[in-house]
Design an enzyme around this catalytic site. Structure first.
Site, PDB file in Angstrom:
ATOM      1  N   GLY A 161       0.834  -1.197   0.000  1.00 29.36           N
ATOM      2  CA  GLY A 161       0.000   0.000   0.000  1.00 29.36           C
ATOM      3  C   GLY A 161       0.868   1.246   0.000  1.00 29.36           C
ATOM      4  O   GLY A 161       2.093   1.170   0.167  1.00 29.36           O
ATOM      5  N   LEU A 162       0.245   2.372  -0.187  1.00 28.81           N
ATOM      6  CA  LEU A 162       0.956   3.643  -0.237  1.00 28.81           C
ATOM      7  C   LEU A 162       1.673   3.948   1.075  1.00 28.81           C
ATOM      8  O   LEU A 162       1.298   3.438   2.134  1.00 28.81           O
ATOM      9  CB  LEU A 162      -0.012   4.784  -0.547  1.00 28.81           C
ATOM     10  CG  LEU A 162      -0.653   4.815  -1.934  1.00 28.81           C
ATOM     11  CD1 LEU A 162      -1.730   5.895  -1.980  1.00 28.81           C
ATOM     12  CD2 LEU A 162       0.401   5.057  -3.019  1.00 28.81           C
ATOM     13  N   SER A 163       2.660   4.807   1.005  1.00 25.76           N
ATOM     14  CA  SER A 163       3.275   5.340   2.214  1.00 25.76           C
ATOM     15  C   SER A 163       2.202   6.030   3.045  1.00 25.76           C
ATOM     16  O   SER A 163       1.339   6.724   2.503  1.00 25.76           O
ATOM     17  CB  SER A 163       4.374   6.347   1.833  1.00 25.76           C
ATOM     18  OG  SER A 163       4.958   6.911   2.981  1.00 25.76           O
ATOM     19  N   ALA A 164       2.241   5.819   4.361  1.00 25.18           N
ATOM     20  CA  ALA A 164       1.277   6.403   5.308  1.00 25.18           C
ATOM     21  C   ALA A 164      -0.098   5.742   5.245  1.00 25.18           C
ATOM     22  O   ALA A 164      -1.066   6.261   5.785  1.00 25.18           O
ATOM     23  CB  ALA A 164       1.134   7.907   5.121  1.00 25.18           C
ATOM     24  N   SER A 165      -0.186   4.583   4.601  1.00 27.48           N
ATOM     25  CA  SER A 165      -1.468   3.874   4.548  1.00 27.48           C
ATOM     26  C   SER A 165      -1.775   3.162   5.865  1.00 27.48           C
ATOM     27  O   SER A 165      -2.926   2.823   6.139  1.00 27.48           O
ATOM     28  CB  SER A 165      -1.470   2.847   3.411  1.00 27.48           C
ATOM     29  OG  SER A 165      -0.485   1.842   3.645  1.00 27.48           O
ATOM     30  N   SER A 210       5.997  -1.920  -2.061  1.00 27.97           N
ATOM     31  CA  SER A 210       6.018  -2.873  -3.185  1.00 27.97           C
ATOM     32  C   SER A 210       5.056  -2.428  -4.290  1.00 27.97           C
ATOM     33  O   SER A 210       4.027  -3.069  -4.514  1.00 27.97           O
ATOM     34  CB  SER A 210       5.707  -4.298  -2.724  1.00 27.97           C
ATOM     35  OG  SER A 210       4.630  -4.375  -1.845  1.00 27.97           O
ATOM     36  N   LYS A 266       0.350   0.435   6.845  1.00 27.72           N
ATOM     37  CA  LYS A 266       0.884  -0.930   6.707  1.00 27.72           C
ATOM     38  C   LYS A 266       1.689  -1.362   7.927  1.00 27.72           C
ATOM     39  O   LYS A 266       1.433  -2.416   8.509  1.00 27.72           O
ATOM     40  CB  LYS A 266       1.800  -1.026   5.468  1.00 27.72           C
ATOM     41  CG  LYS A 266       1.154  -0.806   4.142  1.00 27.72           C
ATOM     42  CD  LYS A 266       2.143  -1.002   3.015  1.00 27.72           C
ATOM     43  CE  LYS A 266       3.397  -0.147   3.115  1.00 27.72           C
ATOM     44  NZ  LYS A 266       3.122   1.304   3.119  1.00 27.72           N
ATOM     45  N   SER A 267       2.678  -0.557   8.269  1.00 29.06           N
ATOM     46  CA  SER A 267       3.582  -0.951   9.352  1.00 29.06           C
ATOM     47  C   SER A 267       2.871  -0.990  10.699  1.00 29.06           C
ATOM     48  O   SER A 267       3.150  -1.861  11.529  1.00 29.06           O
ATOM     49  CB  SER A 267       4.774   0.012   9.417  1.00 29.06           C
ATOM     50  OG  SER A 267       5.589  -0.138   8.263  1.00 29.06           O
TER      51      SER A 267
END
Length: 218
Positions: free
Chosen positions: A31-35, A105, A37-38
């Site tokens: 997914g996009l940065s700041a979505s 990714s 995910k982490s």
């Protein structure tokens, strides 16, 4: 490529899983940065560990401090970044550990290659089942990701200070057939983790029948 190498057989996947009393597989967050995910991946790892399961998270930024510190953000380097991570995730999964990866990714073909790697047959142990690969698409509108922007990266990208930034000056190719899609602007972290755990349970991935027939339930 080196030619003077020989593959050394080891334990079968089923042997490892039976002895460690759990299945190995990979949960691939994209997914996009700041979505988110982490954040979701970290909470999932913690939850699985609390259940007594071996799990390990590979994070996009953290890996670039070590294994992939020689790579930049060109398309070629992004491809290599994901290729390496796919190989590492497969090793974790093959060891009967739950591998959790949180990487942007952005390219579909790289994620597909990671999936195919997990599905590949092991010639040394042809009876081993393929390693499950669960793609989790953390879906967020670009405007919402920019609004969050915890690292200030979107702002820098808009100012032209970060070239080839996914979603702004570089593409993000959305998954077409992800096993799980989480709209992170609409769900809490706890709800996202529960959705993933429910999916894993529905597929029997958190249960392993031991050799004497007793069921291990989580």
């Amino acid at each position: 490529m080196a030619t003077n190498i020989t593959w050394h057989p080891s334990l079968s996947r089923s042997e490892r899983q039976t002895n460690r009393k759990q299945r190995g597989f990979t949960i691939w967050f994209t997914g996009l940065s700041a979505s988110g995910k982490s954040t979701i991946a970290t909470a999932l790892e913690q939850h699985l560990l609390h259940l007594g399961l071996a799990a390990y998270r590979l994070d996009g930024d953290n890996v670039r401090f070590g294994l992939n510190k020689d790579l930049g953000f060109s398309e070629k380097d992004r491809n290599e970044n994901i290729r390496r991570i796919a190989e590492v995730a497969k090793l974790f999964a093959d060891s009967a550990t739950i591998a959790i990866t949180s990487f942007i990714s952005p390219y579909r073909k790289d994620r597909d290659s990671a999936r195919e790697l997990h599905a590949a047959k092991n010639d040394a142990h042809p009876d081993d089942e393929p390693l499950p690969f669960i793609e989790v698409y953390v879906d967020i509108p670009l405007a919402e990701a920019e609004k969050r922007d915890p690292k200030g990266l979107y702002k820098k990208a808009r100012e032209g200070k970060i070239p080839e930034f996914t979603g702004i000056s570089a593409p993000y190719e959305e998954p077409e057939n992800a096993e799980i899609t989480i709209k992170s602007a609409e769900k809490s972290v706890e709800e996202a983790v529960q959705e993933i755990v429910d999916y894993l349970n529905s597929k029997g991935l958190l249960r392993l029948s031991s050799s004497d027939g007793r069921g291990l339930e989580y």
